[in-house]
Scaffold this motif. Sequence first.
Motif, PDB file in Angstrom:
ATOM      1  N   UNK A 278       9.953   6.638  -0.966  1.00 16.37           N
ATOM      2  CA  UNK A 278      10.454   5.302  -1.307  1.00 16.37           C
ATOM      3  C   UNK A 278       9.508   4.199  -0.808  1.00 16.37           C
ATOM      4  N   UNK A 279       9.049   4.260   0.459  1.00  8.21           N
ATOM      5  CA  UNK A 279       8.132   3.213   0.923  1.00  8.21           C
ATOM      6  C   UNK A 279       6.814   3.171   0.143  1.00  8.21           C
ATOM      7  N   UNK A 280       6.298   4.336  -0.225  1.00 12.37           N
ATOM      8  CA  UNK A 280       5.042   4.373  -0.989  1.00 12.37           C
ATOM      9  C   UNK A 280       5.231   3.771  -2.382  1.00 12.37           C
ATOM     10  N   UNK A 281       6.346   4.088  -3.030  1.00 15.07           N
ATOM     11  CA  UNK A 281       6.633   3.534  -4.353  1.00 15.07           C
ATOM     12  C   UNK A 281       6.866   2.029  -4.255  1.00 15.07           C
ATOM     13  N   UNK A 282       7.585   1.595  -3.217  1.00 14.19           N
ATOM     14  CA  UNK A 282       7.805   0.158  -3.011  1.00 14.19           C
ATOM     15  C   UNK A 282       6.480  -0.572  -2.874  1.00 14.19           C
ATOM     16  N   UNK A 283       5.576  -0.009  -2.097  1.00 17.48           N
ATOM     17  CA  UNK A 283       4.273  -0.637  -1.866  1.00 17.48           C
ATOM     18  C   UNK A 283       3.448  -0.684  -3.151  1.00 17.48           C
ATOM     19  N   UNK A 284       3.462   0.402  -3.913  1.00 20.74           N
ATOM     20  CA  UNK A 284       2.684   0.454  -5.147  1.00 20.74           C
ATOM     21  C   UNK A 284       3.187  -0.564  -6.168  1.00 20.74           C
ATOM     22  N   UNK A 285       4.488  -0.650  -6.322  1.00 21.60           N
ATOM     23  CA  UNK A 285       5.067  -1.599  -7.276  1.00 21.60           C
ATOM     24  C   UNK A 285       4.856  -3.034  -6.787  1.00 21.60           C
TER      25      UNK A 285
END
Length: 72
Positions: free
Chosen positions: A56-63
Motif C-alpha cells: 500500500x505505501x509503495x502504491x501510494x507513493x507511485x500514484x
Amino acid sequence: MFGYQGGESTETVARKRGSMKGAQARWPFMTRYDLTTIHNEAQLTTLVRDRLGLSRPAADAEVALWLDGKSF
C-alpha cells in the motif's frame, strides 16, 4: 477522475484525455475501461497496487508521484 461526467468544457475533456494517455503510458496494463471507471485517487492506487503487486505505501507513493502537478 478520468471519466466524463457530461456538461464539461472542451478544455476539461481535453485535459482528462491527456491525463488518461499519461496514465496508460505510465501503467500500460490499464485499459480505457479501467481508466473511465476510476473516480478518485484511492481507486487509482488500489488498481496500481493490485495489478503490480505493490504494498500500500509503495502504491501510494507511485500514484502520488504521478499525480503531482495534475488537477482533476
